[in-house]
Design a protein around this motif. Sequence first.
Motif, PDB file in Angstrom:
ATOM      1  N   SER A  56       0.826  -1.223   0.000  1.00 17.93           N
ATOM      2  CA  SER A  56       0.000   0.000   0.000  1.00 17.93           C
ATOM      3  C   SER A  56       0.853   1.263   0.000  1.00 17.93           C
ATOM      4  O   SER A  56       0.462   2.278   0.576  1.00 17.93           O
ATOM      5  N   PHE A  57       1.997   1.189  -0.627  1.00 19.46           N
ATOM      6  CA  PHE A  57       2.900   2.345  -0.647  1.00 19.46           C
ATOM      7  C   PHE A  57       2.183   3.599  -1.184  1.00 19.46           C
ATOM      8  O   PHE A  57       1.512   3.571  -2.213  1.00 19.46           O
ATOM      9  N   GLY A  58       2.367   4.671  -0.459  1.00 20.91           N
ATOM     10  CA  GLY A  58       1.809   5.942  -0.902  1.00 20.91           C
ATOM     11  C   GLY A  58       0.395   6.222  -0.433  1.00 20.91           C
ATOM     12  O   GLY A  58      -0.128   7.325  -0.651  1.00 20.91           O
ATOM     13  N   GLN A  59      -0.251   5.244   0.209  1.00 23.55           N
ATOM     14  CA  GLN A  59      -1.609   5.446   0.691  1.00 23.55           C
ATOM     15  C   GLN A  59      -1.612   5.941   2.145  1.00 23.55           C
ATOM     16  O   GLN A  59      -0.675   5.678   2.904  1.00 23.55           O
ATOM     17  N   ALA A  60      -2.662   6.659   2.507  1.00 22.31           N
ATOM     18  CA  ALA A  60      -2.756   7.198   3.863  1.00 22.31           C
ATOM     19  C   ALA A  60      -3.164   6.100   4.836  1.00 22.31           C
ATOM     20  O   ALA A  60      -4.148   5.388   4.623  1.00 22.31           O
ATOM     21  N   LYS A  61      -2.382   5.972   5.916  1.00 26.08           N
ATOM     22  CA  LYS A  61      -2.747   5.050   6.991  1.00 26.08           C
ATOM     23  C   LYS A  61      -3.508   5.778   8.088  1.00 26.08           C
ATOM     24  O   LYS A  61      -4.391   5.208   8.719  1.00 26.08           O
ATOM     25  N   ASN A  62      -3.132   7.019   8.314  1.00 25.60           N
ATOM     26  CA  ASN A  62      -3.831   7.855   9.298  1.00 25.60           C
ATOM     27  C   ASN A  62      -3.918   9.281   8.763  1.00 25.60           C
ATOM     28  O   ASN A  62      -2.962   9.796   8.195  1.00 25.60           O
ATOM     29  N   THR A  63      -5.065   9.892   8.961  1.00 18.37           N
ATOM     30  CA  THR A  63      -5.260  11.289   8.567  1.00 18.37           C
ATOM     31  C   THR A  63      -5.908  12.040   9.710  1.00 18.37           C
ATOM     32  O   THR A  63      -6.877  11.553  10.318  1.00 18.37           O
ATOM     33  N   TYR A  64      -5.352  13.226   9.995  1.00 15.49           N
ATOM     34  CA  TYR A  64      -5.920  14.047  11.063  1.00 15.49           C
ATOM     35  C   TYR A  64      -5.801  15.516  10.667  1.00 15.49           C
ATOM     36  O   TYR A  64      -4.804  15.920  10.056  1.00 15.49           O
ATOM     37  N   PHE A  65      -6.823  16.272  10.987  1.00 17.59           N
ATOM     38  CA  PHE A  65      -6.833  17.700  10.678  1.00 17.59           C
ATOM     39  C   PHE A  65      -6.708  18.500  11.969  1.00 17.59           C
ATOM     40  O   PHE A  65      -7.520  18.331  12.886  1.00 17.59           O
TER      41      PHE A  65
END
Length: 250
Positions: A56-65
Amino acid sequence: MSKDIATGLLFAGSLYSEAFNPVTNTWSPATKYEVDKFEIKTPSDKLQKISKSRESFGQAKNTYFVAKPVEFSITFDELSGDIFAAMLSGVASAVNDAAATLLNVPVTAAPGFWAVIPGGENLDPATIVVKDSTGTTTYTSDKYEVNPRLGLLYVPAGGTIAAGPVTVSASKLAFEGTEIQGAQRYAHIMRYRLDGQNLLDRRDMYLFAPRAVVSSDTAQDWLSGKLASVALSGNLEVTDGYISPYTLKY
């Protein structure tokens, strides 16, 4: 929580604004205004953990704003002393000058130029009398010109009145209004209540911002020849007793 879905958003609203006086630590009474713009923006910074794995290279594992200060901008179509002061980054104060009398005030005439009449603003044109320095000769009004609002005396070059001292007497009219000392206060604190309605479904909307810190957003061209508005921008802040910079009820 209501499950009603609006068919769209088309808001109309009247704004009620209060201004905070940092000297007296008090709020002004609320004033109702017509406004062309009432814009709130809630920006944020995006933080992400990006996968480096083979699958899954390049994909977001965690996102936070992460929240940033709430941005705010408003455009007034109507003016008061408080809004005028904010536009000019100034401090407003009430002016209430009583009627008065100027008696034989000395002025140095300069043919071809305008001379200042000390204390001569807001004169009654019908009462202006110009004499020579001895008080012997009274000049007729066709020998000079006066700007009664600014208190200026003009004598034409080559006319009856020569360069040198003259005296001016006149009555000063009473004046009531607002005086603004410009470029004295760059942050103006206000409190806003927007009494709105969605015109598409006729539902009421109420927005309350308990503390807006705004400043002048544009230059003021006094002679633009266009209908002018006052644009202010800044931030909505979380103040004592509140957990949010603004509240919306719909």
